[in-house]
Scaffold this active site. Structure first.
Site, PDB file in Angstrom:
ATOM      1  N   LYS A  87       0.864  -1.191   0.000  1.00  0.00           N
ATOM      2  CA  LYS A  87       0.000   0.000   0.000  1.00  0.00           C
ATOM      3  C   LYS A  87       0.895   1.235   0.000  1.00  0.00           C
ATOM      4  O   LYS A  87       1.729   1.420   0.899  1.00  0.00           O
ATOM      5  CB  LYS A  87      -0.912  -0.034   1.232  1.00  0.00           C
ATOM      6  CG  LYS A  87      -2.172   0.791   1.111  1.00  0.00           C
ATOM      7  CD  LYS A  87      -3.102   0.471   2.269  1.00  0.00           C
ATOM      8  CE  LYS A  87      -4.374   1.284   2.219  1.00  0.00           C
ATOM      9  NZ  LYS A  87      -5.197   1.069   3.416  1.00  0.00           N
TER      10      LYS A  87
HETATM   11  O1  G3P Z   1      -7.982   2.128   5.143  1.00  0.00           O
HETATM   12  C1  G3P Z   1      -8.253   3.364   4.568  1.00  0.00           C
HETATM   13  C2  G3P Z   1      -9.600   3.953   4.841  1.00  0.00           C
HETATM   14  O2  G3P Z   1     -10.586   2.996   4.684  1.00  0.00           O
HETATM   15  C3  G3P Z   1      -9.727   4.765   6.103  1.00  0.00           C
HETATM   16  O3  G3P Z   1     -11.043   4.995   6.491  1.00  0.00           O
HETATM   17  O4  G3P Z   1     -12.697   5.675   8.197  1.00  0.00           O
HETATM   18  O5  G3P Z   1     -10.273   6.269   8.522  1.00  0.00           O
HETATM   19  O6  G3P Z   1     -11.637   7.407   6.784  1.00  0.00           O
HETATM   20  P1  G3P Z   1     -11.432   6.156   7.555  1.00  0.00           P
END
Ligand code: G3P
Length: 217
Positions: A87
């Site tokens: 990633k």
């Molecule tokens: O893993 C990346 C992403 O899904 C993060 O989500 O909820 O932290 O905006 P969030």
């Protein structure tokens, strides 16, 4: 559509896996820290535990932000297990590294995508997945689903093989809307995936079937 779970919590990964619908896992440094996983050795052990639970792709994020560092870290992560996907953040050095990994046949997930231009560049560099963060766009009054739709159009125009991995999913309707638009993958908290199970008429109907069966027996 593929279902990934967006967590580093092993219990939740096991629960999603036991549902029989899980295609992979995404993690990020914040999700690892949330589980109290710190230090390189513990982080590596944790990735291996996740790979033991699931059969599909497991995204492991690099911390470096310079080309040489991203390449070194990414190659180390990829060598841990065949399920690991590197990633990489959507930055200039990241795009260069994605091209390098792609030329070497290593899978990548280009993360922190907030515009269709970024997604176009990641596809040109040969990313396996792009991760548009729809919830974080919604948070600033910009429709995250519009971004998924725009990327779908662009990728279809040129038959890019890069898969749209809708990330930052906050609720069940995000999953349904992403499926309607044609995202290739969603990565979601377990709660939003389990929300797909629920309908009050299912509960009412089941209760009636069971009580009618009891009357007849
Ligand atoms: O893993 C990346 C992403 O899904 C993060 O989500 O909820 O932290 O905006 P969030």
């Amino acid at each position: 559509m593929k279902f990934f779970i967006d967590t580093a919590n092993l219990d939740q990964i096991e629960e999603a896996q036991s549902l029989g619908i899980l295609d992979g896992v995404t993690t990020n440094p914040s999700l690892m820290a949330k589980e109290g996983i710190t230090g390189q050795k513990n982080i590596i052990d944790h990735y291996l535990k996740i790979c033991d639970i699931v059969d599909g792709d497991v995204s492991a994020e690099v911390i470096s932000v310079d080309y040489d560092g991203i390449v070194k870290e990414g190659e180390e992560l990829a060598s841990l297990h065949k399920q690991i996907v590197i990633k990489v953040p959507m930055i200039e050095e990241g795009v260069k590294a994605i091209r390098y990994f792609s030329d070497k046949g290593l899978k990548t997930n280009c993360t922190l995508i907030f515009s269709s231009g970024q997604a176009l560049l990641a596809a040109k560099a040969g990313a396996t997945y792009v991760s548009p963060f729809i919830g974080r766009l919604d948070d600033i009054s910009t429709d995250g689903l519009d971004l998924i739709s725009d990327i779908r159009d662009i990728y279809d125009n040129y038959a890019y093989e890069t898969e749209i991995l809708a990330a930052s999913i906050r609720h069940t309707m995000h999953i349904i809307d992403c499926a309607k638009i044609g995202a290739d993958v969603i990565t979601s908290p377990l709660s939003a995936i389990k929300g797909l199970l629920k309908h009050p008429l299912t509960d009412i109907g089941l209760e009636k079937f069971l009580s009618d069966h009891k009357k007849g027996s």
